[in-house]
Every structure is written in C-alpha cells, then in structure tokens.
Design a protein around this motif. Sequence first.
Motif, PDB file in Angstrom:
ATOM      1  N   VAL A 147       8.463 -16.656   6.210  1.00 51.94           N
ATOM      2  CA  VAL A 147       8.246 -15.596   6.619  1.00 51.94           C
ATOM      3  C   VAL A 147       8.633 -14.248   6.049  1.00 51.94           C
ATOM      4  O   VAL A 147      10.056 -14.183   6.086  1.00 51.94           O
ATOM      5  N   ILE A 148       8.220 -13.194   5.767  1.00 47.61           N
ATOM      6  CA  ILE A 148       8.412 -12.003   5.303  1.00 47.61           C
ATOM      7  C   ILE A 148       8.030 -11.004   6.131  1.00 47.61           C
ATOM      8  O   ILE A 148       7.021 -10.871   6.810  1.00 47.61           O
ATOM      9  N   PRO A 149       8.771  -9.750   5.969  1.00 49.45           N
ATOM     10  CA  PRO A 149       8.254  -8.682   7.041  1.00 49.45           C
ATOM     11  C   PRO A 149       7.216  -7.670   5.993  1.00 49.45           C
ATOM     12  O   PRO A 149       6.978  -8.113   5.030  1.00 49.45           O
ATOM     13  N   GLY A 150       6.220  -7.103   6.874  1.00 50.22           N
ATOM     14  CA  GLY A 150       5.322  -6.173   6.251  1.00 50.22           C
ATOM     15  C   GLY A 150       5.927  -5.094   5.490  1.00 50.22           C
ATOM     16  O   GLY A 150       5.635  -4.668   4.713  1.00 50.22           O
ATOM     17  N   ARG A 151       7.139  -4.681   5.834  1.00 54.70           N
ATOM     18  CA  ARG A 151       7.739  -3.654   5.110  1.00 54.70           C
ATOM     19  C   ARG A 151       9.032  -4.217   4.730  1.00 54.70           C
ATOM     20  O   ARG A 151       9.489  -4.361   5.199  1.00 54.70           O
ATOM     21  N   PHE A 202      -4.352   0.291   9.312  1.00 59.43           N
ATOM     22  CA  PHE A 202      -4.060  -0.163  10.530  1.00 59.43           C
ATOM     23  C   PHE A 202      -5.038  -1.298  11.321  1.00 59.43           C
ATOM     24  O   PHE A 202      -4.310  -2.401  11.765  1.00 59.43           O
ATOM     25  N   GLN A 203      -6.199  -1.459  10.994  1.00 56.23           N
ATOM     26  CA  GLN A 203      -7.117  -2.482  11.571  1.00 56.23           C
ATOM     27  C   GLN A 203      -6.698  -3.929  10.691  1.00 56.23           C
ATOM     28  O   GLN A 203      -6.597  -4.897  11.177  1.00 56.23           O
ATOM     29  N   LYS A 204      -6.194  -3.649   9.282  1.00 57.70           N
ATOM     30  CA  LYS A 204      -5.827  -4.762   8.404  1.00 57.70           C
ATOM     31  C   LYS A 204      -4.469  -5.058   8.656  1.00 57.70           C
ATOM     32  O   LYS A 204      -3.804  -6.338   8.089  1.00 57.70           O
ATOM     33  N   ARG A 205      -3.668  -4.184   9.495  1.00 62.01           N
ATOM     34  CA  ARG A 205      -2.195  -4.734   9.632  1.00 62.01           C
ATOM     35  C   ARG A 205      -1.409  -4.587   8.510  1.00 62.01           C
ATOM     36  O   ARG A 205      -0.408  -5.210   8.171  1.00 62.01           O
ATOM     37  N   VAL A 206      -1.850  -3.610   7.495  1.00 60.89           N
ATOM     38  CA  VAL A 206      -0.993  -3.338   6.489  1.00 60.89           C
ATOM     39  C   VAL A 206      -0.251  -1.964   6.359  1.00 60.89           C
ATOM     40  O   VAL A 206      -0.943  -1.045   6.886  1.00 60.89           O
ATOM     41  N   THR A 207       1.062  -2.172   6.098  1.00 58.66           N
ATOM     42  CA  THR A 207       1.856  -1.068   6.354  1.00 58.66           C
ATOM     43  C   THR A 207       1.951  -0.021   5.361  1.00 58.66           C
ATOM     44  O   THR A 207       1.683  -0.515   3.899  1.00 58.66           O
ATOM     45  N   ILE A 208       1.664   1.072   5.426  1.00 61.26           N
ATOM     46  CA  ILE A 208       1.383   2.209   4.451  1.00 61.26           C
ATOM     47  C   ILE A 208       2.891   2.744   4.142  1.00 61.26           C
ATOM     48  O   ILE A 208       3.666   3.148   5.153  1.00 61.26           O
ATOM     49  N   LEU A 226       0.843  -1.320  -0.051  1.00 58.94           N
ATOM     50  CA  LEU A 226      -0.065  -0.023   0.092  1.00 58.94           C
ATOM     51  C   LEU A 226       0.891   1.161   0.152  1.00 58.94           C
ATOM     52  O   LEU A 226       1.625   1.459   0.878  1.00 58.94           O
ATOM     53  N   TYR A 227       0.825   1.899  -1.206  1.00 56.11           N
ATOM     54  CA  TYR A 227       1.719   3.274  -1.332  1.00 56.11           C
ATOM     55  C   TYR A 227       0.700   4.526  -1.204  1.00 56.11           C
ATOM     56  O   TYR A 227      -0.146   4.521  -1.951  1.00 56.11           O
TER      57      TYR A 227
END
Length: 241
Positions: free
Chosen positions: A118-122, A37-43, A21-22
């Motif tokens: 396992v990968i990081p969200g960012r 934030f609710q979906k734990r998606v890093t902007i 998500l950019y």
Amino acid sequence: MVFGIQSVIETLKSDQQIDKLYMEKGLSNPDIQNLAFQKRVTIQRVPVERLDRFTRKNHQGVVCLIAQVQYVKLSNVIADVFERGEQPFFLLLDRITDVRNFGAIARTAECTGIQCIVIPGRGAAAINSDAMKTSSGALNHISVCREPDLTETVKYLQQSGITVVACTEKSARDLYERTTDLTGPMAIIMGSEEDGISPELLKMVDTHVKIPLLGAVGSLNVSVATGVILYEAVRQRSAIG
C-alpha cells in the motif's frame, strides 16, 4: 508520459491508470482538476522547471505519468485474502520516494509472501521502468494499492481485524524480544528515507518495534530494514504454521 492539456484530459477520461499528475504552480484548468478529483488522482503542483525536465516540448504546464502496474482496491484484496482462507500480510510504505528502494522492497515483499503493498497517493516513488527493473519483475506478481490518505487506511485495516505494526527506531520494543508477535493478520509500516514514519501514523498503530543496531551508524537503509522485519515475521509465522 503524456503532456499537454488536451492529451492529459483524454488520458484522464480513459481507463488508463495515472501514476503521477504534475501541474505548474498557479495554473488553473477546471477540466483537468475535476477529472483528477473524480479519478482520485492527486495533482502535484510544481515549478515549470520541473516540468521542463520531463520534456522540452510544449507541455502547457501539465504532465502525467501512466502507471506501469494496475492498482487495485484494498477492500478487494482483503476480501480475496480472507476468501482464500489466508491471513492478511500487508506492507504499507509511508512516503518511500527512492525508486530503487521501492523496487528492492517490492522484490523482498514478494519473496516473503506479502499479499499487497500500500502506497500513498502523494509523496511516493513513481512505479516506472527503474522500479520494475529493481524489483526483478516482482511488481508483476504482487498487488499494489494506492490510497489517498494512509491514516484512513490504517483505520480501515484495524476495523477489518488487521493489526498494524510500525517499524521505527523511535520504539522501545526490540524486534527480537520474546513478546514481539508478528503472527496473525498484520500490516507492517515502513517510513520514508528522510524522517521515517509520520507522527500521525505512529499515534494510530497497534504496536511498534525497532531493529537493534549494534554499530556506530544510526540507521539502516529502508529496503534492508524491510527485509529484516519481513523475514522475522516469516520465521515467526513458520514456527506456528
């Protein structure tokens, strides 16, 4: 790819999983930020020029990429592995950003019996069509977990009885020493193409090993290095199996 404020909001509200998500630097949109934030998606905040490379249409400062795989929860994977009577054999990738490296690593991981990547969200490569192609379809057969904080992930793995091993040139322990043990419940960490495994993670691991380099070049490609250590683990596990 989805772009435009309302389209991205609706995508975040749906059951679709977001890979990236950019958002344009300086842009504020409470709806998108709260849903992310609710979906734990890093902007990821980027210049408008980066968004313009995705599309020439009116993106309104926001672009999201839909995941081509279904991410799973690490806790569920661990429970499933133990329920099957197997030993955990996981792979953590710390900021591997090259899509083709990631695809090649996934292919090797699937071939060596890795149960989960396992990968990081960012700071991780997007799992897109190039990654799928390079993996030769392996990403359809292996679980992928995306965790917001790999330091917390390492703690959780250790609390679950899983030994965490870092593969790094900074180690004094040779991969092929007699005392190097890659059996038992284990997660192996491989680091980024640029600077390897982050210092924070290196401080936390249970042990670390290095692959001996006998030539003039100081490092291996990360996908090649991953193949080397995973197949050494396969050899050791087969010997005691």
